[in-house]
Write a protein that holds these residues in place. Structure first.
Motif, PDB file in Angstrom:
ATOM      1  N   LEU A 227       0.962  -1.113  -0.094  1.00 20.47           N
ATOM      2  CA  LEU A 227      -0.082  -0.038  -0.198  1.00 20.47           C
ATOM      3  C   LEU A 227       0.855   1.105  -0.192  1.00 20.47           C
ATOM      4  O   LEU A 227       1.901   1.299   0.427  1.00 20.47           O
ATOM      5  CB  LEU A 227      -0.844   0.033   1.330  1.00 20.47           C
ATOM      6  CG  LEU A 227      -1.629  -1.212   1.613  1.00 20.47           C
ATOM      7  CD1 LEU A 227      -2.594  -1.218   2.787  1.00 20.47           C
ATOM      8  CD2 LEU A 227      -3.013  -1.327   0.315  1.00 20.47           C
ATOM      9  N   ASP A 228       0.350   2.297  -0.532  1.00 20.62           N
ATOM     10  CA  ASP A 228       0.970   3.469  -0.523  1.00 20.62           C
ATOM     11  C   ASP A 228       1.211   4.347   0.804  1.00 20.62           C
ATOM     12  O   ASP A 228       2.329   4.889   1.202  1.00 20.62           O
ATOM     13  CB  ASP A 228       0.150   4.543  -1.581  1.00 20.62           C
ATOM     14  CG  ASP A 228       0.548   4.092  -2.968  1.00 20.62           C
ATOM     15  OD1 ASP A 228       1.277   3.332  -3.232  1.00 20.62           O
ATOM     16  OD2 ASP A 228      -0.549   4.581  -3.401  1.00 20.62           O
ATOM     17  N   GLY A 229       0.162   3.804   1.665  1.00 20.60           N
ATOM     18  CA  GLY A 229       0.380   4.383   3.076  1.00 20.60           C
ATOM     19  C   GLY A 229       0.927   3.510   4.032  1.00 20.60           C
ATOM     20  O   GLY A 229       0.889   3.464   5.266  1.00 20.60           O
ATOM     21  N   ALA A 230       1.885   2.523   3.738  1.00 20.86           N
ATOM     22  CA  ALA A 230       2.585   1.529   4.663  1.00 20.86           C
ATOM     23  C   ALA A 230       3.494   2.120   5.514  1.00 20.86           C
ATOM     24  O   ALA A 230       3.531   1.755   6.727  1.00 20.86           O
ATOM     25  CB  ALA A 230       3.312   0.478   3.721  1.00 20.86           C
ATOM     26  N   ALA A 294      -4.714   5.422   5.754  1.00 22.04           N
ATOM     27  CA  ALA A 294      -6.058   4.858   5.070  1.00 22.04           C
ATOM     28  C   ALA A 294      -6.342   5.856   3.663  1.00 22.04           C
ATOM     29  O   ALA A 294      -6.351   5.243   2.843  1.00 22.04           O
ATOM     30  CB  ALA A 294      -7.168   4.796   5.796  1.00 22.04           C
ATOM     31  N   GLU A 295      -6.189   7.029   4.063  1.00 22.70           N
ATOM     32  CA  GLU A 295      -6.232   7.957   2.849  1.00 22.70           C
ATOM     33  C   GLU A 295      -5.474   7.892   1.643  1.00 22.70           C
ATOM     34  O   GLU A 295      -5.504   7.964   0.652  1.00 22.70           O
ATOM     35  CB  GLU A 295      -6.501   9.421   3.613  1.00 22.70           C
ATOM     36  CG  GLU A 295      -6.740  10.538   2.274  1.00 22.70           C
ATOM     37  CD  GLU A 295      -6.680  11.992   2.770  1.00 22.70           C
ATOM     38  OE1 GLU A 295      -6.742  12.788   1.868  1.00 22.70           O
ATOM     39  OE2 GLU A 295      -6.057  12.046   3.917  1.00 22.70           O
ATOM     40  N   ASP A 296      -3.986   7.717   2.087  1.00 19.62           N
ATOM     41  CA  ASP A 296      -2.888   7.395   1.300  1.00 19.62           C
ATOM     42  C   ASP A 296      -3.071   6.222   0.562  1.00 19.62           C
ATOM     43  O   ASP A 296      -2.673   5.827  -0.574  1.00 19.62           O
ATOM     44  CB  ASP A 296      -1.664   7.476   1.926  1.00 19.62           C
ATOM     45  CG  ASP A 296      -1.394   8.977   2.630  1.00 19.62           C
ATOM     46  OD1 ASP A 296      -1.849   9.980   1.808  1.00 19.62           O
ATOM     47  OD2 ASP A 296      -0.485   9.000   3.462  1.00 19.62           O
ATOM     48  N   SER A 297      -3.589   4.932   1.397  1.00 20.71           N
ATOM     49  CA  SER A 297      -3.618   3.827   0.787  1.00 20.71           C
ATOM     50  C   SER A 297      -4.892   3.734  -0.134  1.00 20.71           C
ATOM     51  O   SER A 297      -4.711   2.904  -1.273  1.00 20.71           O
ATOM     52  CB  SER A 297      -4.066   2.615   1.869  1.00 20.71           C
ATOM     53  OG  SER A 297      -2.829   2.791   2.864  1.00 20.71           O
ATOM     54  N   ILE A 298      -5.896   4.188  -0.033  1.00 15.52           N
ATOM     55  CA  ILE A 298      -7.095   3.965  -0.876  1.00 15.52           C
ATOM     56  C   ILE A 298      -6.868   5.028  -2.133  1.00 15.52           C
ATOM     57  O   ILE A 298      -7.881   4.771  -3.210  1.00 15.52           O
ATOM     58  CB  ILE A 298      -8.386   4.344   0.026  1.00 15.52           C
ATOM     59  CG1 ILE A 298      -8.731   5.961   0.154  1.00 15.52           C
ATOM     60  CG2 ILE A 298      -8.502   3.454   0.853  1.00 15.52           C
ATOM     61  CD1 ILE A 298      -9.796   6.151   0.795  1.00 15.52           C
ATOM     62  N   THR A 299      -6.004   6.023  -2.269  1.00 16.55           N
ATOM     63  CA  THR A 299      -5.782   6.952  -3.442  1.00 16.55           C
ATOM     64  C   THR A 299      -5.112   5.934  -4.506  1.00 16.55           C
ATOM     65  O   THR A 299      -3.993   5.699  -4.467  1.00 16.55           O
ATOM     66  CB  THR A 299      -4.913   8.067  -3.058  1.00 16.55           C
ATOM     67  OG1 THR A 299      -5.487   8.736  -1.846  1.00 16.55           O
ATOM     68  CG2 THR A 299      -4.737   8.891  -4.111  1.00 16.55           C
ATOM     69  N   ALA A 306      -9.258  -1.114  -1.301  1.00 17.32           N
ATOM     70  CA  ALA A 306      -9.665   0.127  -0.932  1.00 17.32           C
ATOM     71  C   ALA A 306     -10.736  -0.157   0.107  1.00 17.32           C
ATOM     72  O   ALA A 306     -10.754   0.385   1.319  1.00 17.32           O
ATOM     73  CB  ALA A 306     -10.145   1.410  -1.862  1.00 17.32           C
ATOM     74  N   LEU A 307     -11.472  -1.198  -0.226  1.00 13.93           N
ATOM     75  CA  LEU A 307     -12.601  -1.614   0.921  1.00 13.93           C
ATOM     76  C   LEU A 307     -11.958  -2.333   2.106  1.00 13.93           C
ATOM     77  O   LEU A 307     -12.360  -1.961   3.226  1.00 13.93           O
ATOM     78  CB  LEU A 307     -13.673  -2.305   0.166  1.00 13.93           C
ATOM     79  CG  LEU A 307     -14.823  -2.846   1.250  1.00 13.93           C
ATOM     80  CD1 LEU A 307     -15.537  -1.680   1.487  1.00 13.93           C
ATOM     81  CD2 LEU A 307     -15.910  -3.813   0.350  1.00 13.93           C
ATOM     82  N   VAL A 308     -11.208  -3.007   1.615  1.00 11.03           N
ATOM     83  CA  VAL A 308     -10.371  -3.987   2.942  1.00 11.03           C
ATOM     84  C   VAL A 308      -9.759  -2.858   3.918  1.00 11.03           C
ATOM     85  O   VAL A 308      -9.707  -3.238   5.074  1.00 11.03           O
ATOM     86  CB  VAL A 308      -9.513  -4.954   2.222  1.00 11.03           C
ATOM     87  CG1 VAL A 308      -8.674  -5.614   3.346  1.00 11.03           C
ATOM     88  CG2 VAL A 308     -10.473  -6.206   1.478  1.00 11.03           C
ATOM     89  N   VAL A 309      -8.839  -2.099   3.203  1.00  5.37           N
ATOM     90  CA  VAL A 309      -8.197  -1.083   4.135  1.00  5.37           C
ATOM     91  C   VAL A 309      -9.323  -0.345   5.010  1.00  5.37           C
ATOM     92  O   VAL A 309      -8.954  -0.286   6.189  1.00  5.37           O
ATOM     93  CB  VAL A 309      -7.334  -0.025   3.184  1.00  5.37           C
ATOM     94  CG1 VAL A 309      -6.778   0.958   4.038  1.00  5.37           C
ATOM     95  CG2 VAL A 309      -6.128  -1.044   2.354  1.00  5.37           C
TER      96      VAL A 309
END
Length: 533
Positions: A227-230, A294-299, A306-309
């Motif tokens: 993920l981008d928000g890792a 979460a915002e960085d990961s779903i982008t 995105a739903l799982v995050v």
């Protein structure tokens, strides 16, 4: 050696023990700040590296708050395990510490197997199943402990999980789902225990287990997800290991024994505040980091990812809320209790140090993030400076949080509310009215039998109202600043008219809200049009 010490030394045993753990905490802090690494030349099986110093620092606080000899020995063995270079030595020391904490029975026989992942290659096919077993077993070990020693199995599990996952790298989706499911199971089971347990120690152990499950979720998302928000999840994990853990140790120290009422309430309040979601506590910082991650990961992610995050972050937020409620349920009876038989003779300085350090690290989060940067593999920490120790910065550089400014904002809001209450006399909660005899006309100014109205001692309604609300202030000889009656009445009338006007404006704004919004939008468009030209 407790039974073999002389009486003159045994009296100072807790003080000596707390002092030794304090020295160890200072050494670990210095080593983490200056990034000291290396191994011992005369004993090459022990050494220090980046992740070892923060874990030893946390363990020093736990060891200072530990009470029983078995708990102190488990802390010592775990500390040597964190400093071990060889995985086999780590497994031997950490397994022995877990066996000491488990006590007797088949669980004590099975719990040392939680360190088996350290004895096999990280890329083995058995690595992920054994890590799942480690998470579940250490989560159970946390939930059955009593006192501050409950964080020792959690630190062992987090240390082992972080080492192996950092070496393994990205995992398949099925392996990630298994690890995340085990962490969520431990967290939810801890919340259930915190709500269903009857004893205070069991409630606090459930809160500790819920905290450990949340750490596992953040650590897995930080190390093995693409993920981008890792990296931001890694920030949330570090913050959870800092102010939140120290606040939990303070609460566990309060639950381990009784304090005098005032000090017990202060300690319990400080610990609960750090684990709550109120700004600027450590729990609020963790929540902010998770939301940013979460915002960085779903982008730009796929809808399913995105739903799982979002579901995982929602589960973490729900666990934090439930753990806070369970913590309040456990701490309030103990904080309001009196002094136990040995409550006054116990050494409470380590518990106060945990609460104080939690407050410092929550207001200066950049300092803790610099110290604990090596706990999770990720980008290098920014240099330590006056501008960075007050700020929590996301790795993407777009989001930041300053808890000290949040504290000033909350204090300013409270002061503004108090000023409004003082000026307009509006109270958000109704005041209880005491029932009084009819002859006093509702004014609790006299006690005793009703006086004769013809004697002149009866107080008229106008004067009674004036004295009740502080409007009739007779001048006292020798006192400056005493207002005459006419001036105080005039100011009261002006305050009454100002309050009535404010209420009328508020009612009009509520009834004409949509028109007011459209009017403000029109004004804003006009201002923007002229400002743009």
């Amino acid at each position: 050696m407790a039974g073999k010490l002389p009486a003159s030394v045994a009296y100072w045993r807790t003080d000596i023990q707390g002092g030794l753990w304090g020295i160890l905490a200072l050494l670990a802090l210095v080593g983490a700040v200056f990034r000291l690494e290396g191994e011992l030349a005369w004993l090459p099986i022990f050494g220090v590296d980046g992740p070892a110093w923060p874990m030893v620092l946390v363990l020093a606080f736990a060891g200072g708050c530990a009470r029983s000899d078995r708990a102190v020995l488990a802390c010592v063995l775990s500390g040597f395990g964190f400093l071990a270079i060889s995985p086999l030595v780590f497994g031997l020391l950490a397994g022995t510490a877990l066996a000491l904490l488990a006590g007797r029975g088949w669980r004590a026989f099975c719990l040392p197997f939680a360190v088996l992942p350290a004895c096999i290659p990280a890329d083995s096919a058995l690595s992920v199943p054994l890590l799942c077993l480690t998470i579940v077993q250490t989560g159970w070990a946390v939930s059955v402990q009593r006192g501050a020693v409950a964080v020792v199995p959690a630190c062992t599990g987090v240390f082992l999980l972080g080492r192996i996952l950092a070496e393994r790298g990205d995992l398949p989706l099925l392996a990630q789902a298994a690890l995340l499911g085990c962490g969520a199971y431990v967290a939810l089971r801890g919340c259930v225990q915190a709500f269903r347990a009857d004893r205070v120690e069991a409630m606090l152990a459930g809160v500790a287990a819920a905290w450990y499950g949340g750490l596992v979720l953040n650590l897995v998302l930080a190390l093995v997800s693409a993920l981008d928000g890792a990296d931001t999840f890694g920030v949330a994990f570090r913050l959870g290991m800092g102010p939140c853990l120290l606040g939990l140790l303070a609460v566990l120290g309060v639950g381990d024994g009784a304090l005098p009422v005032v000090r017990g309430r202060i300690l319990a309040g400080l610990g609960v505040f750090q684990l709550s979601l109120l700004p600027p506590s450590g729990g609020f910082a963790v929540l902010w980091s998770q939301l940013v991650a979460a915002e960085d990961s779903i982008t730009g992610a796929r809808p399913a990812v995105a739903l799982v995050v979002l579901l995982l972050v929602g589960v973490q937020c729900a666990v934090m809320v439930c753990a806070t409620l369970g913590l309040i349920r456990a701490v309030l009876p103990r904080a309001c209790a009196g002094v136990s038989g040995g409550g006054e003779r116990r050494f409470w300085l380590p518990v106060w140090c945990c609460a104080g350090a939690a407050g410092i690290f929550s207001l200066l989060p950049g300092l803790w993030l610099f110290v604990a940067n090596a706990v999770v593999a990720g980008p290098a920490a920014s240099p330590l400076g006056w501008g960075s120790i007050f700020v929590i910065s996301a790795p993407d550089g777009e989001s930041s949080l300053t808890p000290l400014l949040v504290l000033f904002a909350v204090a300013g809001a409270f002061c503004a509310v108090g000023l409004l209450v003082r000026l307009f006399g509006f109270l958000p909660f109704g005041q209880a009215v005491r029932q009084v005899p009819v002859w006093r006309q509702g004014m609790p100014l006299m006690d005793g039998p009703a006086p004769d109205q013809s004697s002149g001692a009866f107080l008229p309604v106008t004067v009674a109202w004036a004295r009740l609300w502080g409007l009739a202030r007779p001048a006292v000889a020798g006192r400056r600043g005493a207002l005459p009656l006419w001036r105080s009445r005039r100011s009261a009338v002006l305050r009454r008219y100002a309050r009535r006007g404010a209420f009328r404006v508020a009612v009009w704004c509520e009834t004409q809200g949509m028109m007011l919004v459209l009017l403000l939008l029109g004004v804003g468009l006009l201002v923007g049009l002229f400002a743009g030209t």
